[in-house]
Scaffold this motif. Structure first.
Motif, short mmCIF file in Angstrom:
data_model
loop_
_atom_site.label_atom_id
_atom_site.label_comp_id
_atom_site.label_asym_id
_atom_site.label_seq_id
_atom_site.Cartn_x
_atom_site.Cartn_y
_atom_site.Cartn_z
N PHE A 66 7.29 -0.31 0.65
CA PHE A 66 7.66 1.10 0.75
C PHE A 66 8.31 1.55 -0.55
N LEU A 67 8.33 2.86 -0.77
CA LEU A 67 8.94 3.44 -1.95
C LEU A 67 9.33 4.87 -1.68
N LEU A 68 10.09 5.45 -2.58
CA LEU A 68 10.34 6.88 -2.57
C LEU A 68 9.55 7.49 -3.72
N ARG A 69 8.74 8.49 -3.42
CA ARG A 69 7.96 9.14 -4.48
C ARG A 69 8.93 9.81 -5.45
N ALA A 106 7.27 6.72 1.33
CA ALA A 106 5.82 6.51 1.31
C ALA A 106 5.54 5.02 1.32
N ALA A 107 4.31 4.69 1.67
CA ALA A 107 3.83 3.31 1.60
C ALA A 107 3.02 3.15 0.32
N CYS A 108 3.10 1.98 -0.29
CA CYS A 108 2.33 1.73 -1.50
C CYS A 108 0.85 1.91 -1.22
N GLY A 109 0.17 2.64 -2.10
CA GLY A 109 -1.24 2.94 -1.89
C GLY A 109 -2.19 1.98 -2.57
N SER A 110 -1.67 0.83 -3.02
CA SER A 110 -2.53 -0.14 -3.70
C SER A 110 -2.70 -1.36 -2.79
N ALA A 111 -3.81 -1.39 -2.06
CA ALA A 111 -4.06 -2.52 -1.15
C ALA A 111 -4.16 -3.83 -1.95
#
Length: 217
Positions: A169-172, A159-164
């Motif tokens: 990137f990260l793994l949930r 996933a991509a970090c959801g905090s603009a």
């Protein structure tokens, strides 16, 4: 506003994102990040910092010294890995040049042990990587790990970090968490709270009027 790039980013860098301990390529992709207030950092911006990153991940030996051309090769492969990760997260087709770059890195070194021969031990097979091929070895290792991530069971967790404005990137790890760090999570929650507090009065629901209410003129 021009973006400020922090070249010596050891103090500014975010901690490793979830999943970086399982996939070195994930940490490789995250060696660059966008920060609030128009800033960013790049852990591969200079040969010395790129060397430190490789040593930290056991991808090189102490006697190897990098030059700018080596750091540039690392940054170029990182851009292609990030493009592949973005395509996987977004469900789109990646650029052909990024697929080609990763495959070229994968095949840059022979996979079979080489033949060595000396007077004391005679002929033998060795998995040697001469100093002049140290960067090739590191890039091949990173490309292989990226390919394993994209085709393995962890691919659905990418996933991509959801905090603009963070673009790491990260793994949930659980639930629907899309934040790469506590800092990004706190910033996202603070932004949502601020948005709720600053809603305009016109956005608030209006009281209903009884149907039998009469309007007197």
């Amino acid at each position: 506003m021009n973006e400020t790039v922090v070249t010596d980013a050891r103090g500014a860098a975010l901690p490793p994102a979830p999943g970086a301990d399982r996939h070195t390529s994930l940490d490789f992709a995250d060696t660059t990040a966008t920060l609030p207030a128009g800033q960013s950092y790049d852990l591969l911006a200079a040969p010395d910092s790129a060397m430190r990153w490789l040593a930290l991940h056991d991808l090189t030996t102490p006697e190897v010294r990098l030059y700018e051309v080596c750091a540039q090769r690392m940054r170029t492969l990182r851009d292609h890995v990030r493009a592949l990760f973005t395509a996987r997260v977004d469900g789109t087709t990646p650029p052909e040049k990024s697929l080609r770059a990763v495959n070229e890195a994968l095949t840059a070194l022979p996979t079979a042990p080489l033949l060595a021969w000396d007077g004391a031990q005679g002929p033998r097979r060795v998995q040697a990587h001469p100093t002049d091929q140290a960067v090739n070895h590191a890039l091949a290792t990173l490309a292989a790990d990226a390919a394993d991530l994209l085709t393995g069971p962890d691919a659905d967790l990418l996933a991509a970090c959801g905090s603009a404005p963070c673009d790491r990137f990260l793994l949930r790890t659980h639930g629907r968490r899309h934040w790469c760090s506590t800092r990004c999570g706190d910033r996202a929650r603070a932004a949502r709270a601020y948005a709720r507090r600053s809603r305009a009065p016109d956005d608030a629901p209006r009281p209903s009027v009884p149907r039998d209410a009469a309007v007197h003129r």
